[in-house]
Design an enzyme around this catalytic site. Sequence first.
Site, PDB file in Angstrom:
ATOM      1  N   GLY A  48      -2.310  10.166   7.055  1.00 34.82           N
ATOM      2  CA  GLY A  48      -2.519  10.949   5.838  1.00 34.82           C
ATOM      3  C   GLY A  48      -3.906  11.520   5.624  1.00 34.82           C
ATOM      4  O   GLY A  48      -4.049  12.521   4.939  1.00 34.82           O
ATOM      5  N   GLU A 102      -9.719   7.321   3.442  1.00 40.08           N
ATOM      6  CA  GLU A 102      -8.298   7.091   3.162  1.00 40.08           C
ATOM      7  C   GLU A 102      -7.767   8.241   2.297  1.00 40.08           C
ATOM      8  O   GLU A 102      -8.492   8.792   1.465  1.00 40.08           O
ATOM      9  CB  GLU A 102      -8.159   5.723   2.449  1.00 40.08           C
ATOM     10  CG  GLU A 102      -6.792   5.326   2.022  1.00 40.08           C
ATOM     11  CD  GLU A 102      -5.796   5.103   3.162  1.00 40.08           C
ATOM     12  OE1 GLU A 102      -5.588   6.046   3.946  1.00 40.08           O
ATOM     13  OE2 GLU A 102      -5.200   4.016   3.229  1.00 40.08           O
ATOM     14  N   ASP A 103      -6.513   8.587   2.508  1.00 41.06           N
ATOM     15  CA  ASP A 103      -5.938   9.680   1.715  1.00 41.06           C
ATOM     16  C   ASP A 103      -5.698   9.249   0.269  1.00 41.06           C
ATOM     17  O   ASP A 103      -6.081   9.942  -0.661  1.00 41.06           O
ATOM     18  CB  ASP A 103      -4.633  10.204   2.350  1.00 41.06           C
ATOM     19  CG  ASP A 103      -3.615   9.107   2.633  1.00 41.06           C
ATOM     20  OD1 ASP A 103      -3.923   7.906   2.461  1.00 41.06           O
ATOM     21  OD2 ASP A 103      -2.484   9.443   3.046  1.00 41.06           O
ATOM     22  N   ASP A 106      -3.028   3.374  -3.567  1.00 46.02           N
ATOM     23  CA  ASP A 106      -1.930   3.209  -4.521  1.00 46.02           C
ATOM     24  C   ASP A 106      -2.015   1.787  -5.083  1.00 46.02           C
ATOM     25  O   ASP A 106      -2.795   1.531  -5.985  1.00 46.02           O
ATOM     26  CB  ASP A 106      -0.626   3.487  -3.765  1.00 46.02           C
ATOM     27  CG  ASP A 106       0.574   3.644  -4.666  1.00 46.02           C
ATOM     28  OD1 ASP A 106       0.839   2.736  -5.465  1.00 46.02           O
ATOM     29  OD2 ASP A 106       1.269   4.675  -4.575  1.00 46.02           O
ATOM     30  N   GLY A 108      -3.291  -0.604  -3.412  1.00 44.91           N
ATOM     31  CA  GLY A 108      -4.527  -1.130  -2.828  1.00 44.91           C
ATOM     32  C   GLY A 108      -4.275  -2.161  -1.737  1.00 44.91           C
ATOM     33  O   GLY A 108      -5.209  -2.638  -1.092  1.00 44.91           O
ATOM     34  N   LYS A 109      -3.002  -2.484  -1.518  1.00 49.43           N
ATOM     35  CA  LYS A 109      -2.633  -3.544  -0.583  1.00 49.43           C
ATOM     36  C   LYS A 109      -3.106  -3.266   0.851  1.00 49.43           C
ATOM     37  O   LYS A 109      -3.626  -4.157   1.522  1.00 49.43           O
ATOM     38  CB  LYS A 109      -1.113  -3.693  -0.614  1.00 49.43           C
ATOM     39  CG  LYS A 109      -0.558  -4.834   0.174  1.00 49.43           C
ATOM     40  CD  LYS A 109       0.952  -4.865  -0.023  1.00 49.43           C
ATOM     41  CE  LYS A 109       1.579  -6.032   0.686  1.00 49.43           C
ATOM     42  NZ  LYS A 109       3.034  -6.094   0.399  1.00 49.43           N
ATOM     43  N   THR A 110      -2.909  -2.025   1.299  1.00 49.82           N
ATOM     44  CA  THR A 110      -3.261  -1.680   2.680  1.00 49.82           C
ATOM     45  C   THR A 110      -4.742  -1.965   2.943  1.00 49.82           C
ATOM     46  O   THR A 110      -5.088  -2.686   3.872  1.00 49.82           O
ATOM     47  CB  THR A 110      -2.969  -0.190   2.953  1.00 49.82           C
ATOM     48  OG1 THR A 110      -1.635   0.095   2.550  1.00 49.82           O
ATOM     49  CG2 THR A 110      -3.157   0.156   4.415  1.00 49.82           C
ATOM     50  N   LEU A 111      -5.610  -1.405   2.111  1.00 47.81           N
ATOM     51  CA  LEU A 111      -7.038  -1.592   2.349  1.00 47.81           C
ATOM     52  C   LEU A 111      -7.477  -3.023   2.072  1.00 47.81           C
ATOM     53  O   LEU A 111      -8.301  -3.577   2.793  1.00 47.81           O
ATOM     54  CB  LEU A 111      -7.859  -0.607   1.507  1.00 47.81           C
ATOM     55  CG  LEU A 111      -7.880   0.834   2.003  1.00 47.81           C
ATOM     56  CD1 LEU A 111      -8.848   1.659   1.166  1.00 47.81           C
ATOM     57  CD2 LEU A 111      -8.272   0.912   3.476  1.00 47.81           C
ATOM     58  N   ASP A 162       2.540  13.046   2.984  1.00 47.67           N
ATOM     59  CA  ASP A 162       3.903  13.456   3.316  1.00 47.67           C
ATOM     60  C   ASP A 162       4.958  12.771   2.466  1.00 47.67           C
ATOM     61  O   ASP A 162       4.730  11.683   1.921  1.00 47.67           O
ATOM     62  CB  ASP A 162       4.201  13.103   4.767  1.00 47.67           C
ATOM     63  CG  ASP A 162       4.349  11.595   4.956  1.00 47.67           C
ATOM     64  OD1 ASP A 162       3.399  10.874   4.607  1.00 47.67           O
ATOM     65  OD2 ASP A 162       5.413  11.142   5.406  1.00 47.67           O
TER      66      ASP A 162
END
Length: 177
Positions: A48, A102-103, A106, A108-111, A162
């Site tokens: 993204g 980062e795009d 949301d 924040g879980k990923t980061l 996307d």
Amino acid sequence: MSTIKVHDKVFTIYLSNADIQERVRTIAETINKDYQGKKPLFIAILNGSFMFAADLFKHLTIATEITFIKLASYKGMKSTGNVITSIGLDAELYGKDLIIIEDIVDTGKTLYNFLPKLKDHQPASLKIAALLHKPDATKFPLTLDYVGFSIPDKFVIGYGLDYDGMGRNLKEIYQVV
Ligand code: XMP
Ligand code: MG
């Protein structure tokens, strides 16, 4: 066109390309000031962030490097939550000033799950640049150092983002109706 259909959903224009470009340029200028005399390494998270990373990078005047990674999450063997692994992280990170691109943040879980992996490498510093942030959706404690736009908790596409693979090529950011 201000309204578009992607797969089964209708989206309306939310941020114009001019607004995005202006904001990205401002963030780059702030980074140029903050990192004067340093040589930060940007880590852009695919897929993204590719447009944001490209536009941001064009406005950087400091000495700098960039690398691109993908993050894959999988459930741990025990019920300890998601573990994030990075694909393509081959740069030397020890002692470097890192800036994640980062795009969108949301929940924040990923980061939140990925940051400890980077800190293991003992970088000199670690900051986050996110084009979009959904503060109402964020549940994991994260400090976002550079944010393009704080947006409502609604799905968005365009400018790299996307919906099921489509919409990344749009110059503007669209919000689901
Ligand atoms: P978390 O919840 O971990 O999510 O902060 C971050 C990742 O989820 C995807 N994401 C979106 N993708 N439109 C998108 O196209 C959205 O509105 C959206 N919200 C979350 C995205 O991949 C991001 O990196
Ligand atoms: Mg992403």
